[in-house]
Structure formats: structure tokens, C-alpha cells
Design a protein around this motif. Structure first.
Motif, PDB file in Angstrom:
ATOM      1  N   GLY A 161       0.814  -1.219   0.000  1.00 29.44           N
ATOM      2  CA  GLY A 161       0.000   0.000   0.000  1.00 29.44           C
ATOM      3  C   GLY A 161       0.840   1.257   0.000  1.00 29.44           C
ATOM      4  O   GLY A 161       0.519   2.240  -0.673  1.00 29.44           O
ATOM      5  N   SER A 163      -4.316  -0.640   4.089  1.00 23.70           N
ATOM      6  CA  SER A 163      -3.436  -1.488   3.283  1.00 23.70           C
ATOM      7  C   SER A 163      -3.115  -2.773   4.035  1.00 23.70           C
ATOM      8  O   SER A 163      -3.060  -3.859   3.442  1.00 23.70           O
ATOM      9  N   VAL A 197     -10.593  -0.049  -0.862  1.00 21.67           N
ATOM     10  CA  VAL A 197      -9.949   1.096  -1.522  1.00 21.67           C
ATOM     11  C   VAL A 197     -10.958   2.232  -1.708  1.00 21.67           C
ATOM     12  O   VAL A 197     -10.619   3.406  -1.518  1.00 21.67           O
ATOM     13  N   PHE A 246      -8.111   1.736 -10.531  1.00 19.47           N
ATOM     14  CA  PHE A 246      -8.107   0.607  -9.611  1.00 19.47           C
ATOM     15  C   PHE A 246      -7.864  -0.705 -10.356  1.00 19.47           C
ATOM     16  O   PHE A 246      -7.039  -1.520  -9.946  1.00 19.47           O
TER      17      PHE A 246
END
Length: 142
Positions: free
Chosen positions: A19, A47, A80, A105
Motif C-alpha cells: 500500500g 493497506s 480502496v 483501480f
């Protein structure tokens, strides 16, 4: 039990690492000005959660890839999306931004999977090479 907890902790730390590698790319692409402490903490914790979810879906349960991969995609995209909403990076009423978010994404998701596949193939190749070497040494010893 301790082994599973250790695996989850390692998965959390791997998620944090991944992340924190991806976040600067996100910042550059979206031309965000400043990273707040709150955003840094949320990126780090979420993350880590992504790492734990990944470990649970792919390591703990004996579920086929046909089931676990779509579940993983949905779970990770949800985390996310929540991260983006929490940090004010996502405008819920701006539909073109939603399309851009989904495109970014999916690209990042696919890139991460390509890296994972490559790393796994390298690991399998090394294992196979060691097995060949061992077999050859055993064959010569007979």
C-alpha cells in the motif's frame, strides 16, 4: 493457532508495504497536493487490512480461484473505495471520476497480480531446478 496469527501479522505487514508503494503513484497520477497524517494512517491501516483479507481468501480457506478471486476483487475494491471516501479523494456525485477511479483501480489491481504471478513462477522455477539437481545427483549416485 500461533502460526495462523503470525501469518496474519505478516500479511498485514506485506499489505502495508504494498500500500505504501502504491500510494505515491496514486498521489502523482491524481496530482494530490499534500498527504495528511490522517490519510497516511488510514492508508497504512487499510493497506494492512487488504493484506489480511488477501491472506484469508487465498491462504486460510480451501476455496477455488473462481470463487476467491471475484471475492478478493470486490473486497479490495470496497476497501480502496472506503479509503478514498474517508480521505476526501473521491467525489461521490462526480460520475466521470467514478469511471476514472475504477479504471485506475483495475489497472493497479492487474499490475499487482502480474507481479505476484511473475514472482510465483520464479519461485516455482527455482524449486523445480533444485528438484532436478537433486534427482540428477541421486541418479549419479546409483
Amino acid at each position: 493457532m500461533h502460526k495462523k496469527i503470525r501469518i496474519l501479522i505478516n500479511s498485514f505487514l506485506i499489505g502495508v508495504g504494498v500500500g505504501n508503494l502504491i500510494a505515491p503513484i496514486f498521489y502523482l497520477v491524481n496530482q494530490l497536493q499534500q498527504l495528511s497524517i490522517s490519510a497516511l494512517i488510514s492508508v497504512t491501516l487499510l493497506s494492512g487490512l487488504i493484506g489480511v483479507v488477501s491472506s484469508l481468501l487465498f491462504g486460510f480457506y480451501d476455496v477455488s480461484l473462481k470463487v476467491s478471486l471475484p471475492l478478493h476483487f470486490l473486497a479490495i475494491s470496497g476497501i480502496v473505495l472506503l479509503m478514498n471516501i474517508y480521505n476526501g479523494w473521491f467525489d461521490l456525485v462526480n460520475l466521470p471520476y467514478l469511471g476514472l477511479f475504477l479504471l485506475q483501480f483495475v489497472c493497479i489491481y492487474l499490475l499487482v497480480w502480474l507481479v505476484i504471478i511473475y514472482m510465483n513462477r520464479q519461485k516455482v522455477s527455482k524449486i523445480n531446478e533444485k528438484l532436478r539437481e537433486r534427482k540428477n545427483s541421486l541418479d549419479k549416485g546409483q
